[in-house]
Design an enzyme around this catalytic site. Structure first.
Site, PDB file in Angstrom:
ATOM      1  N   ARG A  57      -6.608   0.572   0.768  1.00 18.30           N
ATOM      2  CA  ARG A  57      -5.519   1.441   1.204  1.00 18.30           C
ATOM      3  C   ARG A  57      -4.150   0.812   1.140  1.00 18.30           C
ATOM      4  O   ARG A  57      -3.193   1.434   0.697  1.00 18.30           O
ATOM      5  CB  ARG A  57      -5.734   1.904   2.655  1.00 18.30           C
ATOM      6  N   THR A  58      -4.026  -0.421   1.607  1.00 10.61           N
ATOM      7  CA  THR A  58      -2.677  -0.978   1.687  1.00 10.61           C
ATOM      8  C   THR A  58      -2.074  -1.087   0.287  1.00 10.61           C
ATOM      9  O   THR A  58      -0.963  -0.621   0.040  1.00 10.61           O
ATOM     10  CB  THR A  58      -2.704  -2.349   2.397  1.00 10.61           C
ATOM     11  N   LYS A  86      -6.276 -21.310 -11.432  1.00 11.22           N
ATOM     12  CA  LYS A  86      -6.098 -22.590 -12.139  1.00 11.22           C
ATOM     13  C   LYS A  86      -5.436 -23.626 -11.229  1.00 11.22           C
ATOM     14  O   LYS A  86      -5.161 -24.732 -11.653  1.00 11.22           O
ATOM     15  CB  LYS A  86      -5.209 -22.396 -13.369  1.00 11.22           C
ATOM     16  N   ARG A 107      -0.358 -10.037   0.590  1.00 15.37           N
ATOM     17  CA  ARG A 107      -1.468 -10.169   1.545  1.00 15.37           C
ATOM     18  C   ARG A 107      -2.096 -11.530   1.304  1.00 15.37           C
ATOM     19  O   ARG A 107      -2.416 -11.888   0.165  1.00 15.37           O
ATOM     20  CB  ARG A 107      -2.500  -9.069   1.354  1.00 15.37           C
ATOM     21  N   HIS A 135       0.088  -7.287  10.574  1.00 11.39           N
ATOM     22  CA  HIS A 135       0.056  -6.327   9.464  1.00 11.39           C
ATOM     23  C   HIS A 135       1.078  -5.240   9.844  1.00 11.39           C
ATOM     24  O   HIS A 135       0.707  -4.139  10.257  1.00 11.39           O
ATOM     25  CB  HIS A 135      -1.368  -5.752   9.359  1.00 11.39           C
TER      26      HIS A 135
END
Ligand code: NCD
Length: 309
Positions: A57-58, A86, A107, A135
């Site tokens: 959703r975010t 890497k 995030r 959040h």
């Protein structure tokens, strides 16, 4: 100039009630625009997303929000497919993303990651989840949903249940609710109570009670905010198994609730709300996900346009 212009959104604690209400007003305004006018707002602007943790959703709501205001998005939805694999540092990845985009959505598994990224990035950064810490855009969407569905926030009795220890949406929501006059009941298994290191911060902002027993509060609540047990954040699987399935909101429980109470959940839901509840008038978690697109569109519009929109 609007006060959100070119500013980061790292913590909901940085916003007072007046500012939060301004976001609500902008969201209402944007929801009323017809699609073609809406697509003029961020025409030619690019959102860059960088997700070190899974998301549905975010990320998609930011993507959909940006498209709905005429901008585009690019980014890394899965760091395993990026040069982070890497060994490229977060700092270098952020630097590069900020060259290609006008705003960055991050995030990350670590608390403090967004604050760190904002120091490096030339472009504004929005915290889309920083470890167990916060959040903030989820809280804005949660508060907006409460306001829309209950017509007010002040005066409500709000139960927050589930994983209060590791659930970052809970912390942002509590800090956000601190701007309002609300009666908050925190309900969780003993081992998943709100973290000690945050209690002081939360107590400064609002009064709450703590309990392990949902039944004690159920008939009193106007809003029940249900959260997922955050399995991935448990240091020990055994500890998770002890609390797994602690609470399940089903039709039997709903019967004990006020007729006009609402049930929210930031989603994803695992087993804490029975699917039977979905079709009841009290279930508002899918509406909540939809409001998330609009609150995010409003935020992007204000951050990317000097004079608002
Ligand atoms: C939440 C998160 O990532 O913190 N999801 C979301 O953004 N809606 C909640 C969760 O994962 O349980």
């Amino acid at each position: 100039m609007n006060e959100f212009y070119q500013n980061d959104i790292i913590s909901i604690k940085d916003y007072n009630k007046e500012q939060i209400e301004k976001i609500f007003v902008a969201t209402d305004k944007i929801m009323q625009l017809n699609p073609s006018d809406r697509r003029e707002i961020c025409k030619g602007k690019t959102l860059g997303y960088l997700f070190y943790e899974p998301s549905t959703r975010t990320r998609l709501s930011f993507d959909a929000a940006m498209a709905s205001i005429g901008g585009n998005s690019l980014g890394i939805a899965d760091v395993l497919s990026s040069s982070a694999q890497k060994g490229e540092s977060l700092a270098d990845t952020v630097r590069i993303m900020s060259i290609y985009s006008d705003i960055l959505i991050l995030r990350h598994t670590l608390d403090g990651s967004s604050r760190f990224a904002a120091e490096i990035s030339d472009k504004p950064v929005i915290n889309a989840g920083s470890g167990t810490e916060e959040h903030p855009t989820q809280a804005i969407q949660d508060l907006f949903t409460i306001k829309k569905e209950k017509k007010k926030i002040d005066g409500l009795k709000i139960g927050i249940i589930g994983d209060l220890k590791y659930g970052r949406t809970v912390y942002s929501l509590l800090y956000g609710l601190g701007n309002y006059d609300v009666d908050v009941r925190l309900i969780s298994p003993e081992s998943l109570r709100i973290r000690h290191d945050s209690i002081y911060e939360i107590k400064k902002r609002l009064d709450f009670t703590e309990s392990t027993n949902l039944e004690e509060h159920i008939d009193d609540l106007d809003v029940l905010y249900v959260t997922r047990i955050q399995k991935e954040r448990f240091p020990d699987e055994e500890e998770y198994l002890k609390v797994k399935g602690s609470y399940v909101v089903g039709l039997d429980l709903l019967k004990q609730m006020k007729d006009d109470s609402i049930i929210l959940h930031p989603l994803p839901r695992i087993d804490e709300i029975s699917p039977d509840v979905d079709k009841t008038k009290n279930a508002k978690y899918f509406e909540q996900a939809e409001y998330g697109k609009h609150t995010r569109a409003a935020l992007l519009s204000m951050i990317l346009n000097e004079n608002g929109f």
